[in-house]
Design a protein around this motif. Structure first.
Motif, PDB file in Angstrom:
ATOM      1  N   GLY A 128       0.784  -1.227   0.000  1.00 30.66           N
ATOM      2  CA  GLY A 128       0.000   0.000   0.000  1.00 30.66           C
ATOM      3  C   GLY A 128       0.816   1.277   0.000  1.00 30.66           C
ATOM      4  N   ALA A 129       2.136   1.164   0.067  1.00 29.28           N
ATOM      5  CA  ALA A 129       2.985   2.363   0.065  1.00 29.28           C
ATOM      6  C   ALA A 129       3.970   2.302  -1.094  1.00 29.28           C
ATOM      7  CB  ALA A 129       3.736   2.489   1.389  1.00 29.28           C
ATOM      8  N   ILE A 130       4.193   3.446  -1.713  1.00 25.87           N
ATOM      9  CA  ILE A 130       5.134   3.552  -2.831  1.00 25.87           C
ATOM     10  C   ILE A 130       6.385   4.281  -2.350  1.00 25.87           C
ATOM     11  CG2 ILE A 130       5.518   4.461  -5.157  1.00 25.87           C
ATOM     12  CD1 ILE A 130       2.518   4.360  -5.602  1.00 25.87           C
ATOM     13  N   VAL A 131       7.541   3.689  -2.602  1.00 25.54           N
ATOM     14  CA  VAL A 131       8.813   4.301  -2.202  1.00 25.54           C
ATOM     15  C   VAL A 131       9.067   5.532  -3.064  1.00 25.54           C
ATOM     16  CG1 VAL A 131      11.301   3.953  -2.012  1.00 25.54           C
ATOM     17  CG2 VAL A 131       9.733   2.075  -1.463  1.00 25.54           C
ATOM     18  N   GLU A 132       9.323   6.655  -2.415  1.00 24.19           N
ATOM     19  CA  GLU A 132       9.564   7.916  -3.111  1.00 24.19           C
ATOM     20  C   GLU A 132      11.020   8.356  -3.056  1.00 24.19           C
ATOM     21  OE1 GLU A 132       7.408   9.443  -4.877  1.00 24.19           O
ATOM     22  OE2 GLU A 132       5.586   8.361  -4.302  1.00 24.19           O
ATOM     23  N   ARG A 133      11.805   7.754  -2.167  1.00 21.29           N
ATOM     24  CA  ARG A 133      13.198   8.157  -2.010  1.00 21.29           C
ATOM     25  C   ARG A 133      14.023   6.942  -1.599  1.00 21.29           C
ATOM     26  NH1 ARG A 133      15.371  13.213   0.175  1.00 21.29           N
ATOM     27  NH2 ARG A 133      13.231  13.776   0.706  1.00 21.29           N
ATOM     28  N   ASP A 134      15.160   6.750  -2.250  1.00 26.78           N
ATOM     29  CA  ASP A 134      16.054   5.651  -1.877  1.00 26.78           C
ATOM     30  C   ASP A 134      16.702   5.948  -0.531  1.00 26.78           C
ATOM     31  OD1 ASP A 134      15.394   4.924  -4.419  1.00 26.78           O
ATOM     32  OD2 ASP A 134      17.422   5.024  -5.240  1.00 26.78           O
ATOM     33  N   ILE A 135      16.849   4.899   0.290  1.00 24.82           N
ATOM     34  CA  ILE A 135      17.600   5.036   1.537  1.00 24.82           C
ATOM     35  C   ILE A 135      19.036   4.605   1.274  1.00 24.82           C
ATOM     36  CG2 ILE A 135      17.896   4.133   3.872  1.00 24.82           C
ATOM     37  CD1 ILE A 135      14.955   4.033   4.199  1.00 24.82           C
ATOM     38  N   PRO A 136      20.012   5.476   1.538  1.00 26.97           N
ATOM     39  CA  PRO A 136      21.410   5.119   1.271  1.00 26.97           C
ATOM     40  C   PRO A 136      21.809   3.850   2.016  1.00 26.97           C
ATOM     41  CG  PRO A 136      21.194   7.445   1.816  1.00 26.97           C
ATOM     42  CD  PRO A 136      19.875   6.821   2.115  1.00 26.97           C
ATOM     43  N   SER A 137      22.403   2.907   1.303  1.00 26.71           N
ATOM     44  CA  SER A 137      22.885   1.662   1.906  1.00 26.71           C
ATOM     45  C   SER A 137      24.292   1.400   1.388  1.00 26.71           C
ATOM     46  CB  SER A 137      21.945   0.497   1.558  1.00 26.71           C
ATOM     47  OG  SER A 137      20.649   0.724   2.043  1.00 26.71           O
ATOM     48  N   ASP A 138      25.279   1.800   2.146  1.00 23.98           N
ATOM     49  CA  ASP A 138      26.665   1.653   1.720  1.00 23.98           C
ATOM     50  C   ASP A 138      27.339   0.595   2.577  1.00 23.98           C
ATOM     51  OD1 ASP A 138      29.091   1.909   0.572  1.00 23.98           O
ATOM     52  OD2 ASP A 138      29.527   3.924   1.343  1.00 23.98           O
ATOM     53  N   MET A 139      27.562  -0.569   1.998  1.00 24.79           N
ATOM     54  CA  MET A 139      28.169  -1.671   2.740  1.00 24.79           C
ATOM     55  C   MET A 139      29.691  -1.592   2.749  1.00 24.79           C
ATOM     56  SD  MET A 139      25.809  -4.932   1.694  1.00 24.79           S
ATOM     57  CE  MET A 139      26.128  -4.722  -0.061  1.00 24.79           C
ATOM     58  N   LEU A 140      30.266  -0.921   1.770  1.00 27.48           N
ATOM     59  CA  LEU A 140      31.714  -0.877   1.638  1.00 27.48           C
ATOM     60  C   LEU A 140      32.302   0.215   2.519  1.00 27.48           C
ATOM     61  CD1 LEU A 140      33.997  -2.271   0.052  1.00 27.48           C
ATOM     62  CD2 LEU A 140      33.785  -0.453  -1.663  1.00 27.48           C
ATOM     63  N   GLU A 141      33.242  -0.154   3.386  1.00 29.32           N
ATOM     64  CA  GLU A 141      33.950   0.781   4.259  1.00 29.32           C
ATOM     65  C   GLU A 141      35.424   0.759   3.859  1.00 29.32           C
ATOM     66  OE1 GLU A 141      32.518   0.212   8.514  1.00 29.32           O
ATOM     67  OE2 GLU A 141      31.877  -1.659   7.567  1.00 29.32           O
ATOM     68  N   GLY A 142      35.797   1.681   2.992  1.00 27.71           N
ATOM     69  CA  GLY A 142      37.153   1.643   2.447  1.00 27.71           C
ATOM     70  C   GLY A 142      37.286   0.448   1.528  1.00 27.71           C
ATOM     71  N   ASP A 143      38.141  -0.511   1.903  1.00 26.81           N
ATOM     72  CA  ASP A 143      38.279  -1.729   1.103  1.00 26.81           C
ATOM     73  C   ASP A 143      37.756  -2.943   1.875  1.00 26.81           C
ATOM     74  OD1 ASP A 143      40.172  -1.873   3.064  1.00 26.81           O
ATOM     75  OD2 ASP A 143      41.792  -2.600   1.772  1.00 26.81           O
ATOM     76  N   SER A 144      36.842  -2.709   2.825  1.00 24.78           N
ATOM     77  CA  SER A 144      36.345  -3.819   3.638  1.00 24.78           C
ATOM     78  C   SER A 144      34.838  -3.716   3.850  1.00 24.78           C
ATOM     79  CB  SER A 144      37.057  -3.860   4.985  1.00 24.78           C
ATOM     80  OG  SER A 144      36.733  -2.719   5.755  1.00 24.78           O
ATOM     81  N   VAL A 145      34.251  -4.842   4.240  1.00 27.21           N
ATOM     82  CA  VAL A 145      32.853  -4.897   4.645  1.00 27.21           C
ATOM     83  C   VAL A 145      32.807  -5.616   5.992  1.00 27.21           C
ATOM     84  CG1 VAL A 145      31.918  -4.886   2.301  1.00 27.21           C
ATOM     85  CG2 VAL A 145      32.451  -7.059   3.412  1.00 27.21           C
ATOM     86  N   THR A 146      31.692  -5.458   6.702  1.00 23.97           N
ATOM     87  CA  THR A 146      31.546  -6.089   8.008  1.00 23.97           C
ATOM     88  C   THR A 146      30.344  -7.016   8.006  1.00 23.97           C
ATOM     89  OG1 THR A 146      32.536  -4.191   9.145  1.00 23.97           O
ATOM     90  CG2 THR A 146      31.244  -5.715  10.481  1.00 23.97           C
ATOM     91  N   ILE A 147      30.560  -8.247   8.433  1.00 20.19           N
ATOM     92  CA  ILE A 147      29.485  -9.220   8.579  1.00 20.19           C
ATOM     93  C   ILE A 147      29.009  -9.173  10.027  1.00 20.19           C
ATOM     94  CG2 ILE A 147      28.879 -11.673   8.474  1.00 20.19           C
ATOM     95  CD1 ILE A 147      31.125 -12.018   6.434  1.00 20.19           C
ATOM     96  N   LEU A 148      27.681  -9.072  10.226  1.00 12.57           N
ATOM     97  CA  LEU A 148      27.104  -9.025  11.571  1.00 12.57           C
ATOM     98  C   LEU A 148      26.268 -10.278  11.820  1.00 12.57           C
ATOM     99  CD1 LEU A 148      25.947  -5.291  11.687  1.00 12.57           C
ATOM    100  CD2 LEU A 148      28.049  -6.272  12.612  1.00 12.57           C
ATOM    101  N   LEU A 149      26.594 -11.003  12.885  1.00 12.13           N
ATOM    102  CA  LEU A 149      25.822 -12.188  13.243  1.00 12.13           C
ATOM    103  C   LEU A 149      24.488 -11.775  13.851  1.00 12.13           C
ATOM    104  CD1 LEU A 149      28.536 -14.459  14.918  1.00 12.13           C
ATOM    105  CD2 LEU A 149      27.669 -14.604  12.586  1.00 12.13           C
ATOM    106  N   ARG A 150      23.404 -12.463  13.456  1.00 11.43           N
ATOM    107  CA  ARG A 150      22.097 -12.167  14.042  1.00 11.43           C
ATOM    108  C   ARG A 150      22.044 -12.565  15.517  1.00 11.43           C
ATOM    109  NH1 ARG A 150      20.651 -13.702   8.682  1.00 11.43           N
ATOM    110  NH2 ARG A 150      19.609 -11.976   7.624  1.00 11.43           N
ATOM    111  N   THR A 151      22.773 -13.618  15.878  1.00 12.15           N
ATOM    112  CA  THR A 151      22.904 -14.024  17.280  1.00 12.15           C
ATOM    113  C   THR A 151      24.381 -13.999  17.641  1.00 12.15           C
ATOM    114  OG1 THR A 151      20.963 -15.471  17.100  1.00 12.15           O
ATOM    115  CG2 THR A 151      22.428 -15.822  18.983  1.00 12.15           C
ATOM    116  N   PRO A 152      24.851 -12.957  18.309  1.00 10.70           N
ATOM    117  CA  PRO A 152      26.286 -12.853  18.616  1.00 10.70           C
ATOM    118  C   PRO A 152      26.790 -14.051  19.413  1.00 10.70           C
ATOM    119  CG  PRO A 152      25.177 -10.765  19.025  1.00 10.70           C
ATOM    120  CD  PRO A 152      24.099 -11.771  18.759  1.00 10.70           C
ATOM    121  N   ASP A 153      27.951 -14.571  18.998  1.00 11.23           N
ATOM    122  CA  ASP A 153      28.550 -15.717  19.681  1.00 11.23           C
ATOM    123  C   ASP A 153      30.027 -15.754  19.321  1.00 11.23           C
ATOM    124  OD1 ASP A 153      28.020 -18.492  21.099  1.00 11.23           O
ATOM    125  OD2 ASP A 153      29.293 -18.908  19.366  1.00 11.23           O
ATOM    126  N   ILE A 154      30.887 -15.890  20.323  1.00  9.34           N
ATOM    127  CA  ILE A 154      32.331 -15.855  20.096  1.00  9.34           C
ATOM    128  C   ILE A 154      32.773 -16.989  19.176  1.00  9.34           C
ATOM    129  CG2 ILE A 154      34.574 -16.145  21.221  1.00  9.34           C
ATOM    130  CD1 ILE A 154      33.424 -14.675  23.646  1.00  9.34           C
TER     131      ILE A 154
END
Length: 330
Positions: A165-191
């Motif tokens: 029922g809703a139309i997207v009017e503006r893109d939300i910036p999503s920048d995964m690249l941080e310099g030359d790296s990316v970060t993977i985040l666990l949904r359930t943190p565990d060492i």
């Protein structure tokens, strides 16, 4: 008549579970690729006398009518055919202008039902105060009233849905690249799981690309060969199989009498006397069986323990340190 009690035991054999690998995609996501929440306030019209009883919605409706050049005295806008609502939506990562998303409408004032209503065009804002989508359309309450035995299960009529029922009017910036790296985040943190993810990636590419920086984050250097093709590289990462590790847990829902635990949750040696029965664990055994929570519960049930008895015993054993795992009471 005594109250009928239901007791459900759900036993998961963790040793079998841990031998099963899963994709990184199923247990983690890349930083920057996340949903965002949107919200707005709007009016639902076309209600058959089930809208707001007072003039709470009058100022908003009056302002809308002014924009269309319609002049109506404020005192004439007390209509029960309209309802003031909050409009909520989650916009997924990488949603582009023109895409559609689902949204929810919920009555703010005292409307009795949103059935048959139509949401007037409503801007949806992000946390930064910018409009990212616009919602409009027929409100669906989902299904009909259902008769169960002698009672009627009624729908909740002051919360409705607008599928797409809703139309997207503006893109939300999503920048995964941080310099030359990316970060993977666990949904359930565990060492342990974080370390295994890093090792699995390094083994796959035969180079040190990944490093676990904490129990929830694995920093990943993008190889020079994929600097101009990040999506292909990330798709390869997502498909890598890992063996997740989970802490030993016992989850107890006291209201329903449900106990969820792993089949290999271990017990230290103890002797417990409760009511008319005594259970002992000696040298890692309950009788001829291994000293696990699963076998303890089965022994207690055989001795005539009620669900409340078993839950109480588990709580005492955990508090005393005899259960080698985490106990969660819901």
């Amino acid at each position: 008549m005594k109250k009928l009690l239901f007791f459900v035991l759900i036993i998961l054999t963790f040793s079998s579970l841990f031998s099963i690998t899963t994709r990184i995609k199923d247990i983690a996501f890349f930083r920057g690729a996340r949903d965002n929440q949107l919200f707005g306030i709007g009016l639902v019209v076309g209600l058959n006398g089930t809208g707001d009883s007072g003039n709470v919605n009058s100022p908003l409706l009056l302002e809308m009518m002014k924009k269309f050049g319609v002049q109506v005295p404020k005192e004439d806008l007390k209509s029960k055919n309209t309802a003031l609502v909050m409009v909520l939506a989650d916009i997924p990562p990488f949603a582009k202008e023109g895409m559609r998303i689902d949204c929810v409408v919920a009555s703010i004032a005292d409307a009795k039902s949103l059935a048959g209503g139509y949401l007037i065009q409503t801007p949806l804002y992000g946390a930064d105060g910018k409009v990212y989508a616009v919602a409009q359309g027929s409100v669906s309450l989902g299904g009909e009233d259902v008769r169960l035995s002698a009672s009627l299960q009624k729908r909740y009529k002051v919360v409705g849905y607008l599928p797409e029922g809703a139309i997207v009017e503006r893109d939300i910036p999503s920048d995964m690249l941080e310099g030359d790296s990316v970060t993977i985040l666990l949904r359930t943190p565990d060492i342990t799981t974080a370390a295994r993810v890093a090792k699995a990636i390094n083994d796959k590419f035969e180079m040190d690309l990944a490093k676990a920086v904490d129990p929830s984050a694995i920093k990943l250097t993008v190889p020079s060969a994929f600097q101009d093709d990040l999506i292909t590289f990330l798709s390869l990462i997502e498909e890598i199989e890992v063996q997740p590790d989970l802490p030993t847990k016992i989850v107890v829902n006291e209201r329903t009498g449900t106990v969820l635990f792993g089949g290999d949750v271990r017990l230290s040696d103890f002797v417990i006397s409760y009511g008319n029965f005594t259970i002992s664990v000696s040298s890692g055994k309950i009788g001829d069986k291994d000293a696990t929570v699963a076998n303890l519960v089965n022994a207690l049930k055989a001795a005539g323990a009620t669900p409340q008895d078993i839950i109480a015993i588990l709580q005492v054993l955990h508090k005393s340190g005899y259960i080698l795992g985490e106990l969660i009471i819901m």
